[in-house]
Scaffold this active site. Structure first.
Site, short mmCIF file in Angstrom:
data_model
loop_
_atom_site.label_atom_id
_atom_site.label_comp_id
_atom_site.label_asym_id
_atom_site.label_seq_id
_atom_site.Cartn_x
_atom_site.Cartn_y
_atom_site.Cartn_z
N THR A 115 51.87 79.77 31.17
CA THR A 115 52.82 79.99 30.09
C THR A 115 52.08 80.21 28.78
O THR A 115 50.96 79.72 28.62
CB THR A 115 53.78 78.78 29.95
OG1 THR A 115 54.69 79.02 28.89
CG2 THR A 115 53.03 77.47 29.69
N ARG B 239 51.44 77.98 40.84
CA ARG B 239 51.49 78.51 39.48
C ARG B 239 52.95 78.49 39.04
O ARG B 239 53.79 79.15 39.64
CB ARG B 239 50.97 79.95 39.47
CG ARG B 239 51.23 80.65 38.14
CD ARG B 239 50.91 82.13 38.22
NE ARG B 239 49.51 82.34 38.50
CZ ARG B 239 49.02 83.45 39.05
NH1 ARG B 239 49.82 84.41 39.40
NH2 ARG B 239 47.73 83.56 39.25
N VAL C 198 55.73 79.47 36.47
CA VAL C 198 56.06 80.41 35.38
C VAL C 198 57.55 80.28 35.08
O VAL C 198 58.29 79.63 35.81
CB VAL C 198 55.73 81.87 35.77
CG1 VAL C 198 54.27 82.03 36.13
CG2 VAL C 198 56.62 82.36 36.90
N ASP D 243 51.66 86.54 43.96
CA ASP D 243 52.62 86.75 42.87
C ASP D 243 54.04 86.59 43.42
O ASP D 243 54.27 86.70 44.62
CB ASP D 243 52.50 88.19 42.35
CG ASP D 243 51.64 88.27 41.10
OD1 ASP D 243 50.96 87.29 40.80
OD2 ASP D 243 51.66 89.33 40.45
N ALA E 208 59.48 93.90 27.56
CA ALA E 208 60.84 93.34 27.55
C ALA E 208 60.83 91.88 27.14
O ALA E 208 61.81 91.37 26.61
CB ALA E 208 61.46 93.50 28.93
N ARG F 59 56.34 93.17 30.26
CA ARG F 59 55.72 92.51 29.11
C ARG F 59 56.40 92.96 27.82
O ARG F 59 56.60 92.17 26.91
CB ARG F 59 54.22 92.84 29.03
CG ARG F 59 53.40 92.40 30.22
CD ARG F 59 53.24 90.90 30.33
NE ARG F 59 54.32 90.19 30.99
CZ ARG F 59 54.49 90.07 32.30
NH1 ARG F 59 53.65 90.63 33.13
NH2 ARG F 59 55.50 89.39 32.79
P1 FDA Z 1 58.21 82.48 26.60
O1 FDA Z 1 58.73 83.78 27.14
O2 FDA Z 1 59.18 81.46 26.12
O3 FDA Z 1 57.17 82.80 25.47
C1 FDA Z 1 56.59 81.79 24.66
C2 FDA Z 1 55.80 82.45 23.56
O4 FDA Z 1 54.67 83.13 24.12
C3 FDA Z 1 56.55 83.55 22.82
O5 FDA Z 1 57.32 83.05 21.77
C4 FDA Z 1 55.43 84.44 22.34
O6 FDA Z 1 54.85 83.90 21.19
C5 FDA Z 1 54.44 84.35 23.48
N1 FDA Z 1 54.68 85.45 24.45
C6 FDA Z 1 55.33 85.38 25.63
N2 FDA Z 1 55.34 86.56 26.25
C7 FDA Z 1 54.70 87.43 25.42
C8 FDA Z 1 54.39 88.79 25.48
N3 FDA Z 1 54.74 89.56 26.53
N4 FDA Z 1 53.72 89.33 24.45
C9 FDA Z 1 53.34 88.60 23.38
N5 FDA Z 1 53.62 87.28 23.27
C10 FDA Z 1 54.28 86.71 24.27
N6 FDA Z 1 56.39 86.10 36.33
C11 FDA Z 1 56.95 86.32 37.53
O7 FDA Z 1 58.17 86.49 37.62
N7 FDA Z 1 56.17 86.36 38.66
C12 FDA Z 1 54.83 86.16 38.62
O8 FDA Z 1 54.16 86.20 39.66
C13 FDA Z 1 54.23 85.90 37.35
N8 FDA Z 1 52.89 85.66 37.25
C14 FDA Z 1 52.39 85.23 36.04
C15 FDA Z 1 51.06 84.80 35.96
C16 FDA Z 1 50.56 84.29 34.78
C17 FDA Z 1 49.15 83.80 34.72
C18 FDA Z 1 51.42 84.20 33.63
C19 FDA Z 1 50.91 83.61 32.34
C20 FDA Z 1 52.71 84.65 33.69
C21 FDA Z 1 53.21 85.18 34.89
N9 FDA Z 1 54.52 85.63 34.97
C22 FDA Z 1 55.05 85.89 36.21
C23 FDA Z 1 55.32 85.89 33.74
C24 FDA Z 1 56.20 84.73 33.35
O9 FDA Z 1 57.25 84.57 34.27
C25 FDA Z 1 56.83 84.95 31.97
O10 FDA Z 1 57.62 86.10 32.01
C26 FDA Z 1 55.83 85.09 30.84
O11 FDA Z 1 54.73 84.24 31.01
C27 FDA Z 1 56.51 84.74 29.49
O12 FDA Z 1 56.99 83.44 29.51
P2 FDA Z 1 56.27 82.21 28.73
O13 FDA Z 1 56.16 81.07 29.66
O14 FDA Z 1 55.02 82.67 28.13
O15 FDA Z 1 57.34 81.74 27.69
#
Ligand code: FDA
Length: 261
Positions: free
Chosen positions: A180, A138, A140, A88, A245, A243
């Protein structure tokens, strides 16, 4: 002012090397530090107790060293059961040390993966470094509130950077892990797999447990690899609040459920 200057100088690798290896400085260190390990510390502890003093023992562990030791043991266990490990990524102050640990682990276990955060300005360069054969990354957006000096602060910039990093990884020889819930990013990744002639077994999609579950099923049903990140453990508070936030609706849902109990 003085102490911060000393701290700044002390971070310099050459200063560190001199202080830790030079015999005169080691004698000075010995006045304040009881030894490098518990065996060495036992003599000074006994001497203090014989003087009628109480003793609090503080183990000064090297965090990186300890992390590397633990991660090495986990990687060995993963090898035995035929699975992989991905480190991570925490906030920007930890990126260099995490990538250092990654490099050390990959010498024995080349399949160890890293997380790169598109929100950080440095990440395109890191993605290029980690786009080689066997490298699992990965990608993100990043879950930490970072200063503008090191990170993009506008969401649109983070998204654009995600697309640029995705292209670097898809064009490379490694194994991109598209982590994502943003369907625009998922669609872009799919288009890039076609553009770069990738196959279903040389990349994967990842989402968090409990988020966009229908989409998770849909991607898996389409024949793509879809991995769900499943957290557990007593120290869940930080993960949970990150999550909340991320999405005002989650926070509102949580607050409503507290009120309606
Ligand atoms: P974005 O935030 O733009 O969200 C796109 C859409 O997804 C939103 O409009 C909503 O519909 C949905 N969504 C997103 N988050 C949601 C939530 N919490 N609840 C409900 N719906 C939601 N970060 C990091 O800093 N270090 C790490 O090691 C990791 N590891 C990691 C592993 C995996 C498998 C994932 C999927 C994510 C991470 N992350 C992470 C978190 C990542 O950095 C990021 O904060 C979240 O994935 C949210 O960003 P999105 O890419 O989903 O896009």
């Amino acid at each position: 002012m003085f102490s911060s200057s000393v701290l700044t100088v002390s971070h310099h690798p050459q200063v560190r090397r001199v202080v830790t290896t030079n015999s005169a400085s080691r004698r000075l260190v010995g006045r304040f530090i009881a030894g490098d390990d518990l065996d060495a510390a036992l003599g000074p502890i006994r001497a203090l107790v014989q003087r009628g003093l109480l003793v609090t023992v503080d183990h000064l562990g090297d965090g990186d060293r300890m992390a590397l030791d633990h991660a090495t043991a986990i990687c060995a266990a993963a090898t035995r059961v035929g699975t992989t490990v991905t480190l991570d990524m925490e906030d920007h102050t930890n990126v260099d040390s995490t990538l250092g640990i990654l490099a050390a682990l990959r010498r024995e276990h080349p399949w160890v993966g890293a997380v790169l955060q598109s929100g950080l300005r440095r990440t395109e360069a890191d993605a290029a470094d980690l786009a080689g054969a066997g490298s699992r990354v990965r990608l993100v957006k990043g879950a930490y509130a970072e200063p503008a000096s090191v990170a993009y602060t506008a969401k649109a910039d983070v998204d654009e950077a995600y697309l640029r990093c995705l292209r670097i990884l898809m064009a490379g020889q490694g194994y991109p892990m598209v982590a994502t819930h943003d369907l625009r990013m998922v669609e872009a990744a799919r288009a890039l797999t076609v553009e770069y002639g990738r196959h279903a077994d040389d990349h994967e999609y990842q989402m968090l447990y409990g988020i966009r579950t229908a989409e998770q099923d849909r991607i898996a049903a389409s024949g793509e690899r879809m991995r769900v990140y499943l957290p557990y453990g007593a120290d869940w508070y930080g993960y949970f609040t990150r999550r909340l936030a991320e999405r005002p609706a989650n926070l509102a849902f949580f607050l409503r459920s507290l009120i309606s109990r």
